[in-house]
Scaffold this active site. Structure first.
Site, PDB file in Angstrom:
ATOM      1  N   LYS A  34       0.832  -1.212   0.000  1.00 54.13           N
ATOM      2  CA  LYS A  34       0.000   0.000   0.000  1.00 54.13           C
ATOM      3  C   LYS A  34       0.863   1.257   0.000  1.00 54.13           C
ATOM      4  CE  LYS A  34      -1.599   1.596   4.036  1.00 54.13           C
ATOM      5  NZ  LYS A  34      -1.578   3.033   4.335  1.00 54.13           N
ATOM      6  N   ASN A  35       1.862   1.293   0.875  1.00 53.82           N
ATOM      7  CA  ASN A  35       2.668   2.505   1.033  1.00 53.82           C
ATOM      8  C   ASN A  35       3.573   2.775  -0.157  1.00 53.82           C
ATOM      9  OD1 ASN A  35       1.506   3.039   3.499  1.00 53.82           O
ATOM     10  ND2 ASN A  35       3.126   2.048   4.684  1.00 53.82           N
ATOM     11  N   CYS A 128      -5.999  10.057  10.179  1.00 48.32           N
ATOM     12  CA  CYS A 128      -5.077   9.545  11.173  1.00 48.32           C
ATOM     13  C   CYS A 128      -5.764   9.522  12.520  1.00 48.32           C
ATOM     14  CB  CYS A 128      -3.824  10.419  11.250  1.00 48.32           C
ATOM     15  SG  CYS A 128      -2.658   9.873  12.485  1.00 48.32           S
ATOM     16  N   ARG A 133       0.458  14.592  13.016  1.00 48.35           N
ATOM     17  CA  ARG A 133       1.433  14.237  11.981  1.00 48.35           C
ATOM     18  C   ARG A 133       1.399  15.364  10.951  1.00 48.35           C
ATOM     19  NH1 ARG A 133      -0.088   8.185  10.286  1.00 48.35           N
ATOM     20  NH2 ARG A 133       1.931   8.237   9.272  1.00 48.35           N
ATOM     21  N   ASP A 323       5.715   0.725  11.886  1.00 46.19           N
ATOM     22  CA  ASP A 323       4.477   0.043  11.481  1.00 46.19           C
ATOM     23  C   ASP A 323       4.423  -1.415  11.926  1.00 46.19           C
ATOM     24  OD1 ASP A 323       3.356   2.277  10.382  1.00 46.19           O
ATOM     25  OD2 ASP A 323       3.624   1.687   8.299  1.00 46.19           O
ATOM     26  N   ARG A 415      -7.921  -0.683   5.388  1.00 45.88           N
ATOM     27  CA  ARG A 415      -7.049   0.322   4.778  1.00 45.88           C
ATOM     28  C   ARG A 415      -5.719  -0.277   4.342  1.00 45.88           C
ATOM     29  NH1 ARG A 415      -5.188   4.215   8.343  1.00 45.88           N
ATOM     30  NH2 ARG A 415      -4.251   5.063   6.462  1.00 45.88           N
TER      31      ARG A 415
END
Length: 438
Positions: A34-35, A128, A133, A323, A415
């Site tokens: 995903k990232n 978030c 952030r 993470d 997500r």
């Protein structure tokens, strides 16, 4: 309300019901990251034409990025080869609040829009569930390239010096990141590739996802030296061309399934991964007593009995990823001894701790340090997900707990984990997705 909207709303109320105490065994294929996919999708805005991105995971976040790109005028279709993104019809320069608020990574469109069109209007992000952030470094990077930045009713309004919508309004610069930032590194890099002159970026993030973004930009015709290092030199070009790219495997998803194997005293193999991206996670699992075997693009974790306590400190890549902090805290809850877990990346990322305590865990949190004294067993309980990785930690805890665990608010999991329940089931877990009202 459309049928699809109704289905999405109903899905957001789902929960996972887990019958714990079953060792996991078998193999599972790792999905695309995903990232990595999100900035690659945003980068298509830089070059008009059809881009092809393969192995894009089907997730809530990638679906949101599709909607953001479509709101900007891009046309997107899926077929057997992957995602096709046609950016020739991009016309709107505004990423609206109703989309950006659900996912912080939407801010990735700021750099490409500014570089290609000389202007962008992007909502300040949300999405978030824990802690501040800020996007300060994104904005400072754009200002260093010569852009004018204003905040107007919750929107970032960025304008290149020429202000006439023509590329080339940005100008090369030197930008030294005071702290490593994955998102800001990616945004600045995408803006710099069409800026006039040379841009030097120091202390850039070297996470694999940013390295792949740089590789995609080079494939599009960008001139970037130092790819994969903290010092990037970008020589701006007048235009880029569409390209095709395959999304790298998700190192966090991979680590999560390996942690599940270790925590349930099982034997789990992940396939189609890049072990080099997992080095810190694999070391942490070995420190906790698991046997780790690497075979090409596959990794196997075999439990050697109850995990042992091991201290852990998160760091920027190639250090241990923040993470994976929540998942390894779950492992520590049943370890033999006391573990100290320190998160140096985010100082308030322990929302999962109180929920793990509900399952019998012994965790004491002080600022960004958690002290976890392992218990012989956890007890199933109803728990509530608070963010993406916290959700994964609760699922892991449920897999090894006695009795039934119900994890609510699993839209957080949607997500970042593709077909999580199905993949766990292939490993022997008894897990069922249900409507929350059942």
């Amino acid at each position: 309300m459309s049928d699809s909207a109704t289905a999405t709303e109903k899905q957001s109320m789902d929960c996972l019901v887990i019958q714990g105490g079953r060792p996991l065994s078998g193999s599972v294929e790792v999905s695309g990251a995903k990232n990595a996919a999100l900035p690659l999708m945003a980068a298509t805005l830089l070059a008009p034409g059809e881009h092809v991105i393969t192995r894009v995971p089907r997730l809530a976040d990638t679906a949101t990025m599709v909607r953001v790109l479509e709101a900007l005028g891009a046309k997107i279709r899926w077929d057997a080869t992957g995602m096709h993104v046609d950016t020739r019809s991009t016309s709107s320069l505004e990423a609206p609040y109703e989309l950006v608020k659900t996912m912080r990574a939407s801010v990735y469109v700021l750099g490409p829009l500014l570089a290609r069109f000389g202007r962008a209007r992007v909502s300040l992000p949300g999405g978030c569930a824990w802690g501040p952030r800020p996007v300060d470094l994104h904005l400072k990077g754009m200002e260093a390239l010569g852009a004018t930045i204003e905040i107007d009713e919750g929107y970032i309004v960025a304008t290149a010096p020429q202000g006439n919508g023509a590329p080339g309004g940005l100008r090369g610069t030197r930008f030294d990141f005071p702290i490593s930032s994955v998102g800001a590194s990616g945004n600045l890099l995408m803006a710099a590739v069409l800026a006039r002159g040379t841009t030097e970026i120091t202390n850039a993030a070297i996470e694999p996802e940013i390295t792949q973004l740089a590789e995609m930009l080079v494939a599009m015709g960008a001139q970037i030296e130092g790819v994969g290092t903290t010092h990037l030199t970008v020589e701006g070009v007048e235009a880029l061309s569409p390209t095709s790219i395959e999304v790298i495997p998700d190192r966090i998803e991979a680590g999560t399934y390996l942690a599940a194997g270790a925590m349930t005293l099982g034997d789990v193999t992940i396939t189609r991964c890049r072990p080099a991206h997992l080095a810190a996670t694999l070391q942490a699992l070995e420190n906790a007593g698991s046997r780790v075997t690497i075979d090409g693009t596959s990794v196997t974790v075999q439990s050697q009995g109850r995990p042992r306590a091991a201290d852990l400190t998160t760091a920027v890549f190639p250090g241990f990823p923040t993470d994976m902090q929540a998942q390894m805290m779950a492992v520590a809850t049943i370890a033999d001894g006391t573990s100290t877990i320190t998160d140096t990346i985010y100082h308030d990322r322990f929302a999962h701790a109180p929920e793990l305590v509900r399952m019998g865990a012994d965790i004491r949190v002080d600022a960004n340090v958690a002290v976890v004294t392992g218990r012989d067993r956890l007890q199933g309980a109803p728990v509530m997900a608070t963010d993406l990785r916290a959700s994964a930690a609760l699922v892991l805890a449920g897999l090894c707990a006695e009795g039934e665990t119900r994890v609510s608010r699993i839209y957080h999991l949607d997500r970042g984990y593709e077909a999580l329940a199905d993949k766990l089931a292939t490993l022997g877990a008894q897990v069922e997705r249900r409507a929350e009202t059942e």
